[in-house]
Design an enzyme around this catalytic site. Structure first.
Site, short mmCIF file in Angstrom:
data_model
loop_
_atom_site.label_atom_id
_atom_site.label_comp_id
_atom_site.label_asym_id
_atom_site.label_seq_id
_atom_site.Cartn_x
_atom_site.Cartn_y
_atom_site.Cartn_z
N LYS A 53 -22.94 74.74 28.07
CA LYS A 53 -22.50 74.92 26.76
C LYS A 53 -22.10 76.83 27.06
CE LYS A 53 -24.65 72.10 23.16
NZ LYS A 53 -25.84 71.69 22.59
N GLN A 97 -30.70 74.73 19.94
CA GLN A 97 -30.36 73.76 20.52
C GLN A 97 -31.77 72.76 19.91
OE1 GLN A 97 -28.57 71.95 22.84
NE2 GLN A 97 -29.12 70.39 22.79
N ASP A 120 -22.29 73.57 14.94
CA ASP A 120 -21.97 72.61 15.28
C ASP A 120 -22.10 71.17 14.15
OD1 ASP A 120 -23.86 71.35 17.58
OD2 ASP A 120 -26.02 73.01 16.74
N1 GUN Z 1 -29.18 68.11 21.34
C1 GUN Z 1 -28.50 67.04 21.33
N2 GUN Z 1 -27.44 67.53 21.13
C2 GUN Z 1 -27.01 67.94 20.31
C3 GUN Z 1 -26.18 69.16 19.71
O1 GUN Z 1 -24.93 68.77 19.44
N3 GUN Z 1 -26.74 70.39 19.00
C4 GUN Z 1 -27.99 70.40 18.96
N4 GUN Z 1 -27.97 72.14 18.46
N5 GUN Z 1 -28.89 70.21 19.51
C5 GUN Z 1 -28.63 68.85 20.35
#
Ligand code: GUN
Length: 285
Positions: A53, A97, A120
């Protein structure tokens, strides 16, 4: 034999669009887009996602703010950080996350993120807005799937769409997005009877169950568009999807590979959501 949907290529074009628009915002409005990514603990998979990211932010010209917190961080401390980020004007998007360590309640943390910065689209306000079709952000993975389907030129309206999986992050919003495009949507899950029969009726089949090679070619209708959201690590270390690729590609018209299908789209759509957030926070949409 199916045509392969190239997620790397489609995600590159999404990121290029975001990069161009971010450059325009910077040049014309003096705005720099910023994403804060918070990770708690040492989950190795999470570490990889967070690094990716951060790299994507650099590639599209965003500022990224990373907060790598110790496993022992308390829920109070994490909530305090979220509140600081909610008020920080340099931060347009906040991503915490998941999964979080067991002593922290994920729902409480998600609820604390300002819905305007919830890139998200996990906050109940954004989930509700998706339900009624009045959304600012789409959850990244389902949004990426929609973009991949669009890349094939397939019309969704009137088609039989089958989603396998009912998670809050993928299955449920996925069904809603297909419904908004006038698909006839069936959601299947672990308790579904006659799964094979239902899958054989699908013009568009989206699989998000988290079980390696769960869908086999004999469950795929001739000419179907097959989207594999799965990402499973086999004992030999290889990655594989929820769809048995070799048998399914013989029946499908289009199919996503794993890796290189849905995976790269998720981060591209996160960048797009962050750009949208920045524009909205500055009254530009
Ligand atoms: N953990 C696995 N996929 C995601 C996601 O798309 N967003 C977040 N915040 N955590 C994750």
């Amino acid at each position: 034999m199916a045509q392969i949907i190239d997620g790397k290529q489609v995600s590159a074009s999404v990121k290029q669009e975001v990069k161009d628009e971010a450059a325009k915002l910077r040049d014309e409005k003096g705005l720099k887009v910023g994403l804060a990514v918070v990770i708690v603990g040492n989950n190795p998979a999470s570490r990889v996602y967070v690094n990716n990211k951060k790299k994507a932010c650099e590639a599209v010209g965003f500022q990224s703010f990373e907060y790598a917190l110790d496993e022992s961080t308390t829920q109070e401390q994490l909530l305090d950080l979220v509140n600081v980020l909610n008020r920080d004007d340099r931060v347009n998007g906040i991503l915490v996350q998941l999964p979080l360590p067991k002593h922290i309640d994920e729902k409480t943390v998600i609820d604390a993120i300002s819905p305007e910065k919830d890139v998200d689209a996990f906050h109940p306000v954004n989930v509700g807005r998706i339900m009624i079709g009045d959304y600012a952000f789409l959850p990244c993975t389902p949004a990426g799937v929609m973009r991949l389907i669009a890349s094939t030129g397939t019309e969704i309206s009137g088609k039989q769409c089958v989603v396998i999986g009912r998670s809050n992050i993928v299955g449920k919003p996925m069904a809603m997005l297909l419904l908004h495009e006038s698909g006839t949507v069936t959601v299947c899950h672990s308790k579904t009877k006659n799964l094979k029969e239902i899958c054989l009726g699908a013009d568009i089949l989206v699989v998000a169950v988290g079980r390696a090679n769960f869908v086999t070619g004999d469950m795929v209708k001739e000419g179907a568009v097959v989207i594999d959201v799965g990402m499973n690590r086999l004992d030999d270390g290889k990655l594989c999807g929820d769809v048995e690729f070799e048998s399914a590609e013989k029946k499908a018209s289009y199919i996503t590979p794993v890796p290189g299908g849905v995976g790269p789209m998720t981060i591209a759509m996160l960048m797009k959501n962050t750009l949208t957030a920045a524009k909205q926070q500055n009254g530009l949409t």
